[in-house]
Scaffold this active site. Structure first.
Site, PDB file in Angstrom:
ATOM      1  N   HIS A 133      30.154  31.568  24.851  1.00  0.00           N
ATOM      2  CA  HIS A 133      31.068  31.177  25.933  1.00  0.00           C
ATOM      3  C   HIS A 133      32.515  31.513  25.549  1.00  0.00           C
ATOM      4  O   HIS A 133      33.263  32.088  26.345  1.00  0.00           O
ATOM      5  CB  HIS A 133      30.901  29.675  26.212  1.00  0.00           C
ATOM      6  CG  HIS A 133      31.767  29.154  27.317  1.00  0.00           C
ATOM      7  ND1 HIS A 133      31.282  28.884  28.579  1.00  0.00           N
ATOM      8  CD2 HIS A 133      33.094  28.869  27.356  1.00  0.00           C
ATOM      9  CE1 HIS A 133      32.286  28.446  29.344  1.00  0.00           C
ATOM     10  NE2 HIS A 133      33.397  28.429  28.618  1.00  0.00           N
ATOM     11  N   GLU A 134      32.911  31.185  24.328  1.00  0.00           N
ATOM     12  CA  GLU A 134      34.303  31.404  23.912  1.00  0.00           C
ATOM     13  C   GLU A 134      34.597  32.902  23.725  1.00  0.00           C
ATOM     14  O   GLU A 134      35.698  33.361  24.016  1.00  0.00           O
ATOM     15  CB  GLU A 134      34.630  30.613  22.635  1.00  0.00           C
ATOM     16  CG  GLU A 134      34.373  29.104  22.704  1.00  0.00           C
ATOM     17  CD  GLU A 134      34.911  28.411  23.947  1.00  0.00           C
ATOM     18  OE1 GLU A 134      35.850  28.907  24.588  1.00  0.00           O
ATOM     19  OE2 GLU A 134      34.353  27.347  24.301  1.00  0.00           O
ATOM     20  N   HIS A 137      35.471  34.274  26.963  1.00  0.00           N
ATOM     21  CA  HIS A 137      36.884  34.009  27.293  1.00  0.00           C
ATOM     22  C   HIS A 137      37.783  35.103  26.705  1.00  0.00           C
ATOM     23  O   HIS A 137      38.698  35.582  27.374  1.00  0.00           O
ATOM     24  CB  HIS A 137      37.332  32.657  26.742  1.00  0.00           C
ATOM     25  CG  HIS A 137      37.067  31.497  27.661  1.00  0.00           C
ATOM     26  ND1 HIS A 137      37.647  31.392  28.912  1.00  0.00           N
ATOM     27  CD2 HIS A 137      36.290  30.403  27.515  1.00  0.00           C
ATOM     28  CE1 HIS A 137      37.222  30.274  29.479  1.00  0.00           C
ATOM     29  NE2 HIS A 137      36.403  29.660  28.671  1.00  0.00           N
TER      30      HIS A 137
END
Ligand SMILES: [Zn+2]
Length: 143
Positions: A133-134, A137
């Protein structure tokens, strides 16, 4: 402790992050401080398991996360191997609601630590999911 405000602007968050260097270690420290402040729900936001630097307004490829109870910082994280695709739903501290996403159960990540030392490490399950997920980003991908 210099915890920063969480950015919610999708236009800002869709811009990919630049490579982090040793000049960005303060950003990394601020990001870690911000994660510590959000480890429990705060300001109407849910608890955070991880953060990327663009979520605090810095377009640098830096992420922080809890690997179990241990807070970790990764500079320039890159997923070099992945296996075991599955579908899940994820929320984000920067965005409202949850969205479906495909993740991998086991990943191998290359990154640099706060001493700019290079690492390559395998992560599985929830920790692997947070990292994916990061890393999204950092690529300007919103989940
Ligand atoms: Zn997020």
């Amino acid at each position: 402790m210099t915890a920063k405000k969480i950015i919610h602007d999708p236009l800002f968050l869709s811009q990919p992050a630049a490579k982090a260097t040793k000049n960005d270690l303060q950003v990394a420290q601020d990001l870690l401080d911000t994660l510590m402040v959000h480890r429990e729900s705060k300001d109407g936001l849910p608890a955070a398991a991880g953060l990327a630097a663009n979520m605090i307004g810095e377009k640098k490829a830096i992420i922080t996360l809890f690997a179990g109870f241990l807070p970790m910082v990764m500079l320039n994280p890159r997923i070099v191997k992945k296996s075991g695709a599955y579908l899940t739903q994820e929320g984000c501290l920067s965005l409202e609601g949850e969205r479906p996403v495909q993740r991998y159960k086991e990943i191998e990540v290359s990154y640099q630590d706060l001493g700019m030392q290079a690492h390559q490490q395998t992560f599985t399950d929830f920790t692997a999911e947070i990292i994916q997920h990061e890393v999204d980003h950092c690529l300007g991908k919103l989940i």
